[in-house]
Design a protein around this motif. Structure first.
Motif, PDB file in Angstrom:
ATOM      1  N   ILE A   1       2.765  -9.839  -8.051  1.00 28.60           N
ATOM      2  CA  ILE A   1       1.219  -9.477  -9.521  1.00 28.60           C
ATOM      3  C   ILE A   1       0.024  -9.357  -8.829  1.00 28.60           C
ATOM      4  O   ILE A   1      -0.321 -10.430  -8.195  1.00 28.60           O
ATOM      5  CB  ILE A   1       1.684  -9.625 -11.085  1.00 28.60           C
ATOM      6  N   LEU A   2      -0.787  -8.597  -9.015  1.00 25.61           N
ATOM      7  CA  LEU A   2      -2.781  -8.569  -8.852  1.00 25.61           C
ATOM      8  C   LEU A   2      -3.273  -9.920  -9.646  1.00 25.61           C
ATOM      9  O   LEU A   2      -3.259 -10.216 -11.189  1.00 25.61           O
ATOM     10  CB  LEU A   2      -3.152  -7.534  -9.011  1.00 25.61           C
ATOM     11  N   LEU A   3      -3.348 -10.733  -8.930  1.00 24.64           N
ATOM     12  CA  LEU A   3      -4.500 -11.714  -9.216  1.00 24.64           C
ATOM     13  C   LEU A   3      -5.570 -12.230  -9.905  1.00 24.64           C
ATOM     14  O   LEU A   3      -6.727 -12.016 -10.450  1.00 24.64           O
ATOM     15  CB  LEU A   3      -4.231 -13.421  -8.309  1.00 24.64           C
TER      16      LEU A   3
ATOM     17  N   ALA B   1       2.985 -17.431   3.974  1.00 26.01           N
ATOM     18  CA  ALA B   1       4.259 -18.567   4.100  1.00 26.01           C
ATOM     19  C   ALA B   1       5.187 -18.132   3.363  1.00 26.01           C
ATOM     20  O   ALA B   1       5.046 -17.637   2.136  1.00 26.01           O
ATOM     21  CB  ALA B   1       4.351 -19.136   4.403  1.00 26.01           C
ATOM     22  N   ASP B   2       6.282 -17.326   3.691  1.00 21.41           N
ATOM     23  CA  ASP B   2       7.612 -17.269   3.277  1.00 21.41           C
ATOM     24  C   ASP B   2       7.872 -16.127   2.041  1.00 21.41           C
ATOM     25  O   ASP B   2       8.256 -15.588   1.332  1.00 21.41           O
ATOM     26  CB  ASP B   2       8.091 -18.557   2.412  1.00 21.41           C
ATOM     27  N   SER B   3       6.927 -15.094   2.605  1.00 22.74           N
ATOM     28  CA  SER B   3       6.817 -14.050   1.971  1.00 22.74           C
ATOM     29  C   SER B   3       7.049 -12.668   1.963  1.00 22.74           C
ATOM     30  O   SER B   3       7.932 -12.734   3.319  1.00 22.74           O
ATOM     31  CB  SER B   3       5.061 -13.293   1.337  1.00 22.74           C
ATOM     32  N   PHE B   4       8.289 -12.108   0.842  1.00 22.59           N
ATOM     33  CA  PHE B   4       8.895 -10.595   1.578  1.00 22.59           C
ATOM     34  C   PHE B   4       7.788  -9.328   1.361  1.00 22.59           C
ATOM     35  O   PHE B   4       7.288  -9.331   0.590  1.00 22.59           O
ATOM     36  CB  PHE B   4      10.359 -10.537   1.075  1.00 22.59           C
ATOM     37  N   VAL B   5       7.639  -8.410   2.866  1.00 21.25           N
ATOM     38  CA  VAL B   5       7.506  -7.041   2.705  1.00 21.25           C
ATOM     39  C   VAL B   5       8.740  -6.072   2.525  1.00 21.25           C
ATOM     40  O   VAL B   5       9.322  -6.151   3.725  1.00 21.25           O
ATOM     41  CB  VAL B   5       6.557  -7.037   3.718  1.00 21.25           C
ATOM     42  N   GLY B   6       8.896  -5.673   1.430  1.00 19.32           N
ATOM     43  CA  GLY B   6      10.176  -4.946   1.630  1.00 19.32           C
ATOM     44  C   GLY B   6       9.439  -3.446   2.009  1.00 19.32           C
ATOM     45  O   GLY B   6       8.397  -3.057   2.567  1.00 19.32           O
ATOM     46  N   PRO B   7      11.015  -2.255   2.290  1.00 22.76           N
ATOM     47  CA  PRO B   7      11.134  -0.983   2.961  1.00 22.76           C
ATOM     48  C   PRO B   7       9.729  -0.166   1.517  1.00 22.76           C
ATOM     49  O   PRO B   7       9.690  -0.330   0.688  1.00 22.76           O
ATOM     50  CB  PRO B   7      12.188  -0.293   2.724  1.00 22.76           C
ATOM     51  N   ASN B   8       9.024   0.548   3.183  1.00 22.05           N
ATOM     52  CA  ASN B   8       8.524   1.567   2.479  1.00 22.05           C
ATOM     53  C   ASN B   8       6.997   1.398   1.502  1.00 22.05           C
ATOM     54  O   ASN B   8       6.179   1.845   0.765  1.00 22.05           O
ATOM     55  CB  ASN B   8       9.171   2.726   1.103  1.00 22.05           C
TER      56      ASN B   8
ATOM     57  N   THR C   1       3.305  -0.152   2.312  1.00 22.68           N
ATOM     58  CA  THR C   1       1.887   0.023   2.678  1.00 22.68           C
ATOM     59  C   THR C   1       1.247  -1.582   2.109  1.00 22.68           C
ATOM     60  O   THR C   1       0.750  -1.449   0.549  1.00 22.68           O
ATOM     61  CB  THR C   1       1.087   0.805   2.599  1.00 22.68           C
ATOM     62  N   VAL C   2       1.023  -2.601   2.796  1.00 24.26           N
ATOM     63  CA  VAL C   2      -0.073  -3.021   2.115  1.00 24.26           C
ATOM     64  C   VAL C   2      -1.730  -3.051   2.494  1.00 24.26           C
ATOM     65  O   VAL C   2      -1.853  -3.000   3.909  1.00 24.26           O
ATOM     66  CB  VAL C   2       0.007  -4.779   3.163  1.00 24.26           C
ATOM     67  N   GLY C   3      -2.299  -2.389   1.974  1.00 26.58           N
ATOM     68  CA  GLY C   3      -3.786  -2.060   1.960  1.00 26.58           C
ATOM     69  C   GLY C   3      -4.676  -3.533   3.157  1.00 26.58           C
ATOM     70  O   GLY C   3      -4.302  -4.503   2.788  1.00 26.58           O
ATOM     71  N   GLU C   4      -5.596  -2.659   3.550  1.00 35.98           N
ATOM     72  CA  GLU C   4      -6.727  -2.953   4.430  1.00 35.98           C
ATOM     73  C   GLU C   4      -7.633  -4.379   3.684  1.00 35.98           C
ATOM     74  O   GLU C   4      -7.573  -4.406   2.235  1.00 35.98           O
ATOM     75  CB  GLU C   4      -7.431  -2.596   4.821  1.00 35.98           C
ATOM     76  N   GLY C   5      -7.323  -5.525   4.060  1.00 34.24           N
ATOM     77  CA  GLY C   5      -7.407  -6.571   3.573  1.00 34.24           C
ATOM     78  C   GLY C   5      -7.466  -8.121   2.495  1.00 34.24           C
ATOM     79  O   GLY C   5      -7.408  -8.615   2.120  1.00 34.24           O
ATOM     80  N   ALA C   6      -6.045  -7.578   2.313  1.00 35.28           N
ATOM     81  CA  ALA C   6      -4.801  -7.446   1.285  1.00 35.28           C
ATOM     82  C   ALA C   6      -4.690  -9.398   1.801  1.00 35.28           C
ATOM     83  O   ALA C   6      -4.283  -9.727   2.997  1.00 35.28           O
ATOM     84  CB  ALA C   6      -3.917  -6.644   0.814  1.00 35.28           C
ATOM     85  N   ILE C   7      -4.198  -9.429   0.813  1.00 38.61           N
ATOM     86  CA  ILE C   7      -3.628 -11.350   1.155  1.00 38.61           C
ATOM     87  C   ILE C   7      -2.336 -11.333  -0.303  1.00 38.61           C
ATOM     88  O   ILE C   7      -2.461 -10.981  -1.363  1.00 38.61           O
ATOM     89  CB  ILE C   7      -4.678 -12.143  -0.142  1.00 38.61           C
ATOM     90  N   LEU C   8      -0.470 -10.976   0.100  1.00 42.49           N
ATOM     91  CA  LEU C   8       0.208 -11.123  -0.635  1.00 42.49           C
ATOM     92  C   LEU C   8       0.606 -12.914   0.236  1.00 42.49           C
ATOM     93  O   LEU C   8       0.749 -14.028   0.612  1.00 42.49           O
ATOM     94  CB  LEU C   8       1.585 -10.655   0.736  1.00 42.49           C
ATOM     95  N   GLY C   9       0.578 -13.875  -1.809  1.00 42.63           N
ATOM     96  CA  GLY C   9       0.691 -15.277  -1.545  1.00 42.63           C
ATOM     97  C   GLY C   9       1.830 -15.249  -1.141  1.00 42.63           C
ATOM     98  O   GLY C   9       2.751 -15.022  -0.999  1.00 42.63           O
ATOM     99  N   ALA C  10       1.906 -16.819  -1.054  1.00 43.38           N
ATOM    100  CA  ALA C  10       3.456 -17.604  -0.624  1.00 43.38           C
ATOM    101  C   ALA C  10       4.431 -17.065  -1.077  1.00 43.38           C
ATOM    102  O   ALA C  10       4.162 -17.714  -2.627  1.00 43.38           O
ATOM    103  CB  ALA C  10       3.268 -18.821  -0.337  1.00 43.38           C
TER     104      ALA C  10
ATOM    105  N   TRP D   1      -7.754  -5.375  -0.313  1.00 46.30           N
ATOM    106  CA  TRP D   1      -8.767  -6.612  -0.955  1.00 46.30           C
ATOM    107  C   TRP D   1      -8.856  -7.097  -2.240  1.00 46.30           C
ATOM    108  O   TRP D   1      -9.553  -7.094  -3.027  1.00 46.30           O
ATOM    109  CB  TRP D   1     -10.392  -5.608  -0.630  1.00 46.30           C
ATOM    110  N   MET D   2      -7.183  -7.385  -2.089  1.00 45.67           N
ATOM    111  CA  MET D   2      -7.025  -8.039  -3.697  1.00 45.67           C
ATOM    112  C   MET D   2      -5.893  -8.862  -2.999  1.00 45.67           C
ATOM    113  O   MET D   2      -5.331  -8.619  -2.313  1.00 45.67           O
ATOM    114  CB  MET D   2      -5.913  -6.671  -4.081  1.00 45.67           C
ATOM    115  N   ILE D   3      -5.985  -9.852  -4.313  1.00 51.27           N
ATOM    116  CA  ILE D   3      -4.577 -10.662  -3.800  1.00 51.27           C
ATOM    117  C   ILE D   3      -3.713 -10.683  -4.825  1.00 51.27           C
ATOM    118  O   ILE D   3      -3.897 -10.445  -5.793  1.00 51.27           O
ATOM    119  CB  ILE D   3      -5.290 -12.214  -4.263  1.00 51.27           C
ATOM    120  N   TYR D   4      -1.972 -10.827  -3.974  1.00 49.00           N
ATOM    121  CA  TYR D   4      -1.590 -11.184  -4.992  1.00 49.00           C
ATOM    122  C   TYR D   4      -0.518 -12.071  -4.656  1.00 49.00           C
ATOM    123  O   TYR D   4      -0.638 -12.701  -4.054  1.00 49.00           O
ATOM    124  CB  TYR D   4      -0.796  -9.640  -4.033  1.00 49.00           C
TER     125      TYR D   4
END
Length: 181
Positions: free
Chosen positions: A171-173, A133-140, A142-151, A162-165
């Motif tokens: 930042i990588l958690l 929720a409420d996340s932002f993905v900027g231009p250019n 690539t969000v890799g397979e299985g990644a999570i971008l937290g709220a 397969w990393m959680i940010y």
């Protein structure tokens, strides 16, 4: 005003017309469709050049700019209030969940030039990703397979598979267990 001082639109006449027509359709037929009419909303987007799999869920409060630049794989979801700003190509893989009020922005300006021309770099969101929720993905990006971008996370650089940010900037958690399919 001198001719060289005038703003020159980066959009062709055809693209301006398509954007206007889409804005009308999105504000009426799309927005006021029944909550469960995902197929109707997918039909409307695909009618304007998107390539969205019929198994996707597209909420009626989603806002899409330039849908002809949007591709979505099967069983992916755009939640309530999501903004998909597809000035450049936006490719969303299979089984991707983009939660409410997230913003996917495939457009920016070249600040290194005095006139800051519009740039339309792509965004790729690979399979099995969750953009919270409420996340932002900027231009250019690539969000890799299985990644999570937290709220409320902000991804301005690529996210590894397969990393959680989380955070701004993201930042990588920790790593995430790869799921078997």
């Amino acid at each position: 005003m001198a001719t060289e001082d005038r703003h020159v639109s980066p959009y062709s006449f055809r693209e301006k017309v398509w954007r206007m027509l889409w804005a009308i359709v999105q504000a009426t037929l799309f927005r006021y469709s029944f909550h469960t009419w995902n197929g109707w909303r997918i039909f409307l987007l695909n009618s304007y050049g998107a390539n969205i799999n019929s198994t996707c869920v597209i909420r009626r409060t989603v806002k899409t700019e330039c849908p002809w630049n949007l591709t979505m794989g099967h069983n992916s979801c755009l939640g309530d209030g999501v903004i998909v700003y597809c000035l450049g190509k936006v490719t969303i893989g299979n089984r991707v969940s983009i939660s409410q009020y997230a913003h996917i922005c495939a457009g920016t300006h070249d600040y290194l030039q005095e006139d800051m021309p519009l740039m339309r770099p792509p965004i790729t969101i690979e399979d099995d990703v969750w953009i919270a929720a409420d996340s932002f993905v900027g231009p250019n990006v690539t969000v890799g397979e299985g990644a999570i971008l937290g709220a409320r996370g902000v991804a301005m650089t690529n996210l590894d598979p397969w990393m959680i940010y989380s955070g701004n900037p993201a930042i990588l958690l920790k790593s995430r267990q790869k799921m078997s399919k």
